[in-house]
Design a protein around this motif. Structure first.
Motif, PDB file in Angstrom:
ATOM      1  N   ARG A  97       0.926  -1.199  -0.085  1.00 42.92           N
ATOM      2  CA  ARG A  97       0.147  -0.252  -0.038  1.00 42.92           C
ATOM      3  C   ARG A  97       0.841   1.295   0.006  1.00 42.92           C
ATOM      4  NH1 ARG A  97      -4.359  -2.144   4.736  1.00 42.92           N
ATOM      5  NH2 ARG A  97      -4.791  -3.608   3.397  1.00 42.92           N
ATOM      6  N   ARG A  98       0.001   2.452  -0.435  1.00 46.10           N
ATOM      7  CA  ARG A  98       1.025   3.550  -0.400  1.00 46.10           C
ATOM      8  C   ARG A  98       0.180   4.783   0.037  1.00 46.10           C
ATOM      9  NH1 ARG A  98       5.232   2.814  -4.074  1.00 46.10           N
ATOM     10  NH2 ARG A  98       4.905   0.890  -5.238  1.00 46.10           N
ATOM     11  N   VAL A  99       0.938   5.757   0.543  1.00 44.61           N
ATOM     12  CA  VAL A  99       0.138   6.888   0.828  1.00 44.61           C
ATOM     13  C   VAL A  99      -0.002   7.907  -0.171  1.00 44.61           C
ATOM     14  CG1 VAL A  99       0.509   8.890   2.421  1.00 44.61           C
ATOM     15  CG2 VAL A  99       1.361   6.710   3.200  1.00 44.61           C
ATOM     16  N   VAL A 100      -1.174   8.363  -0.278  1.00 42.88           N
ATOM     17  CA  VAL A 100      -1.560   9.233  -1.463  1.00 42.88           C
ATOM     18  C   VAL A 100      -1.922  10.479  -0.631  1.00 42.88           C
ATOM     19  CG1 VAL A 100      -3.317   9.802  -3.155  1.00 42.88           C
ATOM     20  CG2 VAL A 100      -2.777   7.518  -2.945  1.00 42.88           C
ATOM     21  N   LEU A 101      -1.216  11.487  -1.236  1.00 41.21           N
ATOM     22  CA  LEU A 101      -1.395  12.754  -0.809  1.00 41.21           C
ATOM     23  C   LEU A 101      -2.795  13.480  -1.007  1.00 41.21           C
ATOM     24  CD1 LEU A 101       2.110  14.309  -1.767  1.00 41.21           C
ATOM     25  CD2 LEU A 101       1.414  13.192   0.430  1.00 41.21           C
ATOM     26  N   GLY A 102      -3.407  13.614  -0.064  1.00 42.54           N
ATOM     27  CA  GLY A 102      -4.833  14.152  -0.016  1.00 42.54           C
ATOM     28  C   GLY A 102      -5.044  15.521   0.718  1.00 42.54           C
ATOM     29  N   ASP A 103      -5.910  16.413   0.149  1.00 41.22           N
ATOM     30  CA  ASP A 103      -5.947  17.603   0.670  1.00 41.22           C
ATOM     31  C   ASP A 103      -6.510  17.821   2.147  1.00 41.22           C
ATOM     32  OD1 ASP A 103      -5.004  18.534  -1.591  1.00 41.22           O
ATOM     33  OD2 ASP A 103      -6.882  18.827  -2.509  1.00 41.22           O
ATOM     34  N   ARG A 104      -7.471  17.049   2.404  1.00 36.14           N
ATOM     35  CA  ARG A 104      -8.247  16.966   3.807  1.00 36.14           C
ATOM     36  C   ARG A 104      -8.265  15.557   4.485  1.00 36.14           C
ATOM     37  NH1 ARG A 104     -14.016  18.815   1.986  1.00 36.14           N
ATOM     38  NH2 ARG A 104     -13.111  18.390  -0.266  1.00 36.14           N
ATOM     39  N   ALA A 105      -7.663  14.581   3.850  1.00 38.25           N
ATOM     40  CA  ALA A 105      -7.718  13.202   4.539  1.00 38.25           C
ATOM     41  C   ALA A 105      -6.649  12.578   4.299  1.00 38.25           C
ATOM     42  CB  ALA A 105      -9.098  12.556   4.056  1.00 38.25           C
ATOM     43  N   GLU A 166       1.200   9.012 -15.395  1.00 36.60           N
ATOM     44  CA  GLU A 166      -0.310   8.214 -14.504  1.00 36.60           C
ATOM     45  C   GLU A 166      -0.047   8.131 -12.998  1.00 36.60           C
ATOM     46  OE1 GLU A 166      -4.134   7.031 -14.242  1.00 36.60           O
ATOM     47  OE2 GLU A 166      -3.145   7.731 -16.100  1.00 36.60           O
ATOM     48  N   PHE A 167       1.326   8.022 -12.750  1.00 33.10           N
ATOM     49  CA  PHE A 167       1.797   7.638 -11.187  1.00 33.10           C
ATOM     50  C   PHE A 167       1.792   9.051 -10.576  1.00 33.10           C
ATOM     51  CE2 PHE A 167       4.647   6.790  -8.050  1.00 33.10           C
ATOM     52  CZ  PHE A 167       4.123   5.594  -7.395  1.00 33.10           C
ATOM     53  N   ALA A 168       2.260  10.040 -11.474  1.00 30.87           N
ATOM     54  CA  ALA A 168       2.328  11.178 -10.730  1.00 30.87           C
ATOM     55  C   ALA A 168       1.049  11.785 -10.420  1.00 30.87           C
ATOM     56  CB  ALA A 168       3.404  12.143 -11.664  1.00 30.87           C
ATOM     57  N   LEU A 169       0.037  11.697 -11.235  1.00 30.13           N
ATOM     58  CA  LEU A 169      -1.292  12.026 -11.151  1.00 30.13           C
ATOM     59  C   LEU A 169      -1.998  11.300  -9.773  1.00 30.13           C
ATOM     60  CD1 LEU A 169      -2.853  11.796 -14.668  1.00 30.13           C
ATOM     61  CD2 LEU A 169      -2.531  13.970 -13.309  1.00 30.13           C
ATOM     62  N   ALA A 170      -1.336  10.203  -9.180  1.00 31.66           N
ATOM     63  CA  ALA A 170      -1.925   9.668  -8.199  1.00 31.66           C
ATOM     64  C   ALA A 170      -1.374  10.362  -6.822  1.00 31.66           C
ATOM     65  CB  ALA A 170      -1.657   8.183  -8.097  1.00 31.66           C
ATOM     66  N   ARG A 171      -0.323  11.282  -7.038  1.00 28.57           N
ATOM     67  CA  ARG A 171       0.052  11.739  -6.110  1.00 28.57           C
ATOM     68  C   ARG A 171       0.674  11.247  -4.775  1.00 28.57           C
ATOM     69  NH1 ARG A 171      -3.702  16.576  -4.729  1.00 28.57           N
ATOM     70  NH2 ARG A 171      -2.364  17.082  -3.058  1.00 28.57           N
ATOM     71  N   THR A 172       1.394  10.120  -5.008  1.00 29.93           N
ATOM     72  CA  THR A 172       1.670   9.174  -3.824  1.00 29.93           C
ATOM     73  C   THR A 172       2.969   9.564  -3.358  1.00 29.93           C
ATOM     74  OG1 THR A 172       2.875   7.627  -5.491  1.00 29.93           O
ATOM     75  CG2 THR A 172       0.803   7.076  -4.937  1.00 29.93           C
TER      76      THR A 172
END
Length: 190
Positions: A97-105, A166-172
């Motif tokens: 699993r990977r951490v995806v950079l989210g704005d609020r969560a 595409e991987f960059a769009l995931a913002r991991t």
């Protein structure tokens, strides 16, 4: 990311050690229960289950004269068990699993989900069917395997760029390096 989110992310991305700890605890409890049972049976004057306490002590005292092959085998088994337990205690058990950079969560994405999205993007860039592309993700590297249609050429750089975008769009978190492997033998049809 606040402390609570960081704790949640850590729990979701690292495997727990509960199974290993439970196995070690059960083995130790069983050994202590057996030794205690043998001691109580000896005090009551009953026959031992496996080995009387005096016989246990005699076996431990006679261990140095047991012979080199037996001592080496016991040492190897104990050493391997110790190394395994030490590795379980010290190494970070990572889940896929990977951490995806989210704005609020705090968001954690499964590697299979990311690999599926990357395979879809690679199939479009290579102009092959989605079934002809497989993607496997490691911690810092990814491997894209493509089986092209016979007679068609696949531009590896174009596929690498598309997959990286595409991987960059995931913002991991963390960089990722992709290897593009094109099968030398294609398949008939699309």
């Amino acid at each position: 990311m606040n402390r609570l989110e960081a704790r949640i992310v850590r729990r979701e991305t690292h495997s727990p050690r509960t199974v290993a700890a439970a196995v070690v605890a059960v083995v130790l409890v069983a050994a202590v229960a057996w030794l205690a049972t043998e001691g109580v049976l000896h005090l009551l004057g009953l026959r031992p289950l496996l080995l009387a306490p005096r016989a246990q002590l005699a076996a431990v005292a006679a261990a140095p004269s047991a012979g080199a092959p037996l001592l080496v085998a016991v040492a190897i088994v104990a050493g391997v068990a110790g190394v395994i337990l030490l590795a379980l205690a010290l190494l970070p058990g990572r889940r896929a699993r990977r951490v995806v950079l989210g704005d609020r969560a705090a968001v954690v994405a499964d590697d299979e989900m990311l690999a599926s999205a990357l395979a879809r993007r690679a199939s479009r860039a290579a102009a092959v069917s989605p079934d002809s592309v497989t993607v496997s993700l490691g911690r810092r590297t990814g491997v894209v395997r493509i089986v092209p249609v016979s007679g068609m050429r696949v531009d590896r750089d174009e596929v690498r760029t598309a997959v990286s975008d595409e991987f960059a769009l995931a913002r991991t978190t963390g960089p990722m390096r992709f290897s593009i492997l094109v099968s030398p033998t294609g398949k008939v049809g699309s």
